[in-house]
Design a protein around this motif. Structure first.
Motif, short mmCIF file in Angstrom:
data_model
loop_
_atom_site.label_atom_id
_atom_site.label_comp_id
_atom_site.label_asym_id
_atom_site.label_seq_id
_atom_site.Cartn_x
_atom_site.Cartn_y
_atom_site.Cartn_z
N THR A 1 21.93 9.49 10.52
CA THR A 1 20.57 9.07 10.18
C THR A 1 20.20 9.62 8.82
O THR A 1 20.24 10.84 8.59
CB THR A 1 19.56 9.57 11.22
N SER A 2 19.83 8.73 7.92
CA SER A 2 19.34 9.10 6.60
C SER A 2 17.83 8.92 6.59
O SER A 2 17.33 7.81 6.83
CB SER A 2 19.98 8.22 5.53
N SER A 3 17.10 10.01 6.35
CA SER A 3 15.64 9.99 6.39
C SER A 3 15.07 10.30 5.02
O SER A 3 15.55 11.22 4.34
CB SER A 3 15.10 11.00 7.41
N HIS A 4 14.05 9.57 4.64
CA HIS A 4 13.43 9.73 3.33
C HIS A 4 11.93 9.93 3.53
O HIS A 4 11.25 9.06 4.10
CB HIS A 4 13.70 8.51 2.46
N TRP A 5 11.44 11.08 3.07
CA TRP A 5 10.02 11.40 3.20
C TRP A 5 9.26 10.82 2.03
O TRP A 5 9.57 11.08 0.87
CB TRP A 5 9.82 12.91 3.26
N ASP B 1 1.14 13.62 15.49
CA ASP B 1 1.57 13.91 14.12
C ASP B 1 2.56 12.88 13.60
O ASP B 1 2.64 12.63 12.39
CB ASP B 1 2.19 15.31 14.04
N GLN B 2 3.34 12.24 14.47
CA GLN B 2 4.33 11.24 14.04
C GLN B 2 4.45 10.16 15.11
O GLN B 2 4.87 10.42 16.23
CB GLN B 2 5.70 11.88 13.80
N PHE B 3 4.06 8.93 14.73
CA PHE B 3 4.29 7.77 15.59
C PHE B 3 5.40 6.95 14.94
O PHE B 3 5.33 6.64 13.75
CB PHE B 3 3.03 6.92 15.73
N ALA C 1 4.83 10.16 5.52
CA ALA C 1 5.52 9.09 6.23
C ALA C 1 7.02 9.26 6.03
O ALA C 1 7.47 9.77 5.01
CB ALA C 1 5.06 7.73 5.73
N ARG C 2 7.78 8.84 7.01
CA ARG C 2 9.23 8.99 6.94
C ARG C 2 9.89 7.65 7.23
O ARG C 2 9.61 7.01 8.25
CB ARG C 2 9.71 10.03 7.95
N LEU C 3 10.77 7.24 6.33
CA LEU C 3 11.60 6.06 6.55
C LEU C 3 13.01 6.53 6.90
O LEU C 3 13.57 7.37 6.20
CB LEU C 3 11.65 5.19 5.30
N SER C 4 13.56 5.96 7.96
CA SER C 4 14.90 6.37 8.40
C SER C 4 15.78 5.16 8.63
O SER C 4 15.33 4.14 9.16
CB SER C 4 14.81 7.19 9.70
N ALA C 5 17.03 5.28 8.24
CA ALA C 5 18.04 4.27 8.53
C ALA C 5 19.17 4.95 9.28
O ALA C 5 19.64 6.02 8.87
CB ALA C 5 18.56 3.64 7.24
N SER C 6 19.61 4.35 10.38
CA SER C 6 20.63 4.97 11.23
C SER C 6 21.79 4.02 11.47
O SER C 6 21.60 2.80 11.56
CB SER C 6 20.03 5.37 12.60
N TYR C 7 22.96 4.62 11.59
CA TYR C 7 24.15 3.89 12.02
C TYR C 7 24.67 4.56 13.29
O TYR C 7 24.88 5.78 13.33
CB TYR C 7 25.24 3.89 10.95
N LEU C 8 24.84 3.78 14.34
CA LEU C 8 25.32 4.29 15.62
C LEU C 8 26.57 3.55 16.03
O LEU C 8 26.63 2.32 15.99
CB LEU C 8 24.24 4.09 16.70
N THR C 9 27.61 4.30 16.40
CA THR C 9 28.77 3.72 17.06
C THR C 9 28.98 4.49 18.35
O THR C 9 29.11 5.72 18.35
CB THR C 9 30.03 3.77 16.16
N ILE D 1 0.85 -1.19 0.00
CA ILE D 1 0.00 0.00 0.00
C ILE D 1 0.89 1.24 0.00
O ILE D 1 1.95 1.25 0.64
CB ILE D 1 -0.95 0.01 1.23
N PRO D 2 0.51 2.30 -0.73
CA PRO D 2 1.29 3.54 -0.67
C PRO D 2 1.24 4.14 0.73
O PRO D 2 0.22 4.05 1.43
CB PRO D 2 0.58 4.45 -1.69
N LEU D 3 2.34 4.72 1.14
CA LEU D 3 2.42 5.33 2.46
C LEU D 3 1.63 6.63 2.52
O LEU D 3 1.27 7.22 1.50
CB LEU D 3 3.88 5.58 2.83
N PHE D 4 1.36 7.10 3.75
CA PHE D 4 0.51 8.26 4.00
C PHE D 4 0.99 9.47 3.21
O PHE D 4 2.14 9.88 3.32
CB PHE D 4 0.52 8.62 5.49
N GLY D 5 0.09 10.04 2.45
CA GLY D 5 0.36 11.32 1.81
C GLY D 5 1.31 11.25 0.64
O GLY D 5 1.64 12.28 0.08
#
Length: 707
Positions: free
Chosen positions: A588-592, A642-644, A596-604, A245-249
């Protein structure tokens, strides 16, 4: 048991031959999930990816593991992050509640991430799509690690796609470990037959699915089932269920076409609304804005220009929604008579100039953003979708523009004391650990947020436990992370907008049910908003000093944010001391995808007192859980959040995937600068310039709802 036939190649040959009489009715081949972590056939990928903005959830049974096609469950969620890229997370498990530390027959339980990228420009020069990908990225127990390159070509006339590639993998039987190839044939709009050589054996399956456009909201459902496999040691027929399904908005910035027959009524309603400007007045304009729920409305002048200021608390998915609705209402209620009223009230010389209006958007009474446009040009933009050249945006001069305006009317619908009750689920979870596939504590968050004077607000939140799994109960491993029925946050916030586009907020109070203290956030944005630097400092003292495992906590973090709205992309870099006292770096790379927002993070990060850094990769999705048009603000306004955000994290680059202790935490407040004042860093000139059509679509959506 699988259905064994003489040869999968015979099946493929018959399928291709059967398609020849129906060439005239041919159509493209749909992109559907494989039983692995990528778009594809059965075990192998093709060079296709999930559509940009699409979200896919799949469940499969049958996974290559321990020298068999094992009876193991496979859950996968993925999304089309941007054009050509799909990314997702996968859980492979043999049991759901089994504790691997206490029982010996729990079987595998694995959490991994995967990415696949379709290379640009290759098709333009070769007529072939080419993709590269990695399954089971990073991590330590790489049971399903697969790296591959694959090319495909679709023959629309034959309803056929052919794929071939080369892979290296840890999968059983040598699957995807060498050259592979396959074919997908779609004889009907709801069915595919696939045949493949997986670098070891031949396989075939059938896929049934809903044709695109059949289900509402652009959703698609599919079922796939194994017809044949050459792998002799197969304990499970491979089958799966998938939903996309397409994401919100998503698509909210695409030009909406209103000339098609089924939208004639909407076109008429839009024209009727905009025709109101022919018989308008200044008071009628104010009333129209007030009736839709805008707050702190004032009208003023600056250099003979009509200035309107207001605050949006009703459209909370995206800052552009409130701006788009407000501008649409202004355009529909400002004509010659309105400007005549304005000239008379402002005591200025009548002008034959363009009908220029400046709108100043407020948040908690602070001027945050300005929009300028000629209303005749803007009305034409709303009617046709053709960009209005007179429109421009700025956050840099909003504060100066506000202070230099001579206000002609008193403030209408004063926002002072108008409380918002924000309802939201709260979820603490542990996913695919040795204790279970999904352990959780679920609570209802009730957040009372009451604006006071300019930039000030009281923020009180209560959590009410709803449900929890066994491992979050008293006496179990995660009991300290389970939600209690309590007021877990009491804060007084005071924000200021400083010169040179600097925003700062001081917050003091009580957090996490145990800690008293204060914090400051300060951000600076470049004039167009593409770059931002800032810092966050906090110090909190625990109430439970007698407990041996408690201590004072705080953060000392600096950050840099780069935004590229044309790509719907943001990159944030953080470094410093995190909440648990660990020090490190997080990217953190975030893509709107719409709202809806998809994020991928790298933590050290290195824990306090430790010698070595620990590395983690996480994938998260954030979606709005509130109606697009919330309840009209009054002295009590009930709305959703507004964002969960839901996040999965896995350890990488270590010899063991043991549980971490919460490294990389930053005690983020819900009402921080980025969220409360900057619309998740989207209230910028660059974002608005890249999403002009969103303004029009917001007003069209408003007309649909209110007509």
């Amino acid at each position: 048991m699988p259905l064994h036939i003489a040869s999968p190649l015979s099946l493929l040959t018959i399928a291709i031959a059967a398609s020849l009489p129906s060439i005239a009715q041919a159509s493209s081949v749909d992109n559907l999930p494989s039983s692995q972590s990528y778009t594809g056939l059965m075990f192998i990928p093709n060079a296709q990816v999930i559509d940009t903005g699409g979200f896919n959830l799949s469940f499969h049974q049958g996974v290559p593991h321990q020298n068999s096609i094992a009876s193991i469950d496979d859950w996968f969620f993925g999304a089309g992050v941007f054009k050509g890229l799909e990314a997702g997370g996968r859980i492979v498990t043999q049991s759901y509640d089994c504790n691997s530390y206490l029982e010996n027959n729990c079987g595998i339980r694995d959490l991994s991430m995967s990415v696949k990228y379709q290379l640009p420009f290759v098709y333009d020069y070769t007529g072939l799509n080419l993709a590269v990908g990695i399954q089971d990225l990073g991590g330590t127990g790489n049971h399903f690690e697969t790296k591959y390159v694959v090319a495909d070509k679709t023959f629309d006339a034959l309803k056929l796609r052919l794929s071939a590639g080369y892979g290296q993998s840890n999968l059983e039987f040598g699957i995807m470990d060498g050259p592979f190839a396959g074919a997908e044939w779609q004889p009907l709009s709801f069915m595919q037959i696939t045949g493949e050589y997986d670098a070891s054996e031949f396989n075939a399956n059938a896929k049934l699915f809903t044709p695109e456009g059949l289900l509402p909201y652009g959703a698609q459902l599919s079922l796939d089932y194994e017809l044949y496999t050459g792998h002799q040691n197969s304990d499970q027929t491979v089958w799966g269920l998938n939903a996309t399904i397409p994401l919100f908005g998503y698509g909210s910035n695409k030009r909406e076409q209103l000339s098609v027959e089924q939208q004639q009524r909407l076109q008429q309603a839009l024209t009727q609304q905009l025709d109101n400007h022919k018989n308008s007045s200044l008071q009628g304009l104010i009333s129209a804005l007030k009736n839709d729920g805008f707050l702190n409305i004032q009208v003023g002048k600056r250099h003979d220009k009509l200035i309107i200021t207001l605050e949006n608390r009703r459209y909370n998915h995206n800052p552009m929604d409130g701006v788009g609705v407000a501008l649409g209402i202004i355009a529909a209620n400002t004509g010659a008579d309105t400007f005549a009223d304005f000239e008379d009230t402002a005591k200025i010389t009548p002008s034959t100039k363009q009908q220029e209006v400046e709108l100043i958007m407020l948040t908690n009474g602070i001027p945050m953003f300005t929009i300028n446009s000629d209303m005749r040009c803007y009305r034409a933009f709303l009617e046709t979708g053709d960009n209005c050249d007179s429109m421009w945006f700025s956050s840099y001069n909003a504060r100066i523009a506000f202070t230099r305006t001579e206000w002609l009317t008193n403030k209408e619908s004063n926002g002072f004391g108008r409380s918002q009750i924000i309802l939201s689920p709260q979820l603490a979870h542990r996913t695919a650990t040795e204790y279970g596939v999904f352990d959780y504590s679920l609570a209802l968050s009730t957040n009372l947020y009451t604006p006071l004077w300019q930039g000030a607000a009281i923020d009180i939140r209560h959590t009410l436990p709803i449900s929890e799994s066994d491992d979050f109960k008293s006496g179990e491993i995660w009991e300290n992370s389970a939600y209690d029925s309590q007021i877990d946050r009491i804060f007084l916030h005071q924000a200021f907008k400083l010169p040179q586009n600097i925003m700062t907020q001081f917050s003091g109070g009580y957090i996490y049910g145990d800690y008293w203290g204060g914090m400051n956030e300060t951000n600076w944005f470049t004039p167009n908003g593409q770059h931002s630097v800032g810092f966050k400092l906090s110090q909190f003292r625990t109430e439970d000093n007698d407990l041996p495992d408690t201590k004072d906590k705080g953060v000392r973090l600096a950050h840099y944010l780069y935004s590229q709205p044309q790509w719907d992309w943001q990159l944030e870099l953080q470094a410093g001391e995190f909440w648990q006292g660990d020090t490190g770096f997080k990217a953190t790379s975030s893509h709107w995808l719409g709202d809806a927002r998809l994020s991928a993070s790298y933590l050290t990060s290195k824990a306090q007192g430790a010698n070595d850094y620990e590395d983690f990769v996480s994938l998260s999705i954030s979606i709005p859980l509130t109606p697009w048009r919330d309840m009209k603000p009054n002295y009590i306004q009930v709305r959703g959040i507004d964002q969960f955000t839901y996040t999965l994290q896995t350890r990488v680059g270590d010899g063991a995937n043991y549980l971490n202790t919460g490294l990389g935490g930053s005690n983020d407040l819900q009402h921080n600068i980025a969220r409360q004042y900057q619309g998740q860093n989207r209230l910028t000139q660059a974002y608005f310039n890249a999403n002009i059509q969103h303004l029009r679509n917001a007003y069209i959506k408003y007309v649909k709802i209110t007509q």
